[in-house]
Design an enzyme around this catalytic site. Sequence first.
Site: not given
Ligand code: 5GP
Length: 136
Positions: A99, A101
């Site tokens: 993903h 951001h």
């Molecule tokens: P990472 O730390 O893996 O780069 O980011 C994961 C992102 O996914 C985080 O910013 C978190 O807020 C988001 N996230 C986690 N669970 C969910 C969810 O159930 N729905 C949505 N829309 N975002 C999520």
Amino acid sequence: MNECLFCKIIAGEIPSQKIYEDGDTFVFLDIGPVSRGHALIIPKEHASDLNSGTEEAALATMRTLHRIASRLLKSLGATGYNLGMNHGLDGGQDVFHTHLHFMPRYAGDDRKFIKNEVSPDELSETARIMREGLES
Ligand code: 5GP
Ligand code: ZN
């Protein structure tokens, strides 16, 4: 793959505030936004991270950013944005489906990367505005 949170979001098994979708990618709001309109751009093809996935998925992710970013900024009244990708456990990755951001920024923005608690209504209204922006 069936246990992947983001695959479930793509499949509609877990609700999300969807902004955009095409054959290769899906875009939805982050539930813990660091800025208003913070969205996640993800390839539909499951891979735990960018380098485990195909080159096509990586390119599709960037293509979607290129297609939608300007219109999203305009609809939000944002004037810049940050991109982020946490890669691997030690890179701070929490969800193991690639993903990107997309974090809109505004005039006078403190540009902090601190998650905010936002009500479901506020998220839904932001998503509505962003979807409308893509219709123009
Ligand atoms: P990472 O730390 O893996 O780069 O980011 C994961 C992102 O996914 C985080 O910013 C978190 O807020 C988001 N996230 C986690 N669970 C969910 C969810 O159930 N729905 C949505 N829309 N975002 C999520
Ligand atoms: Zn997945």
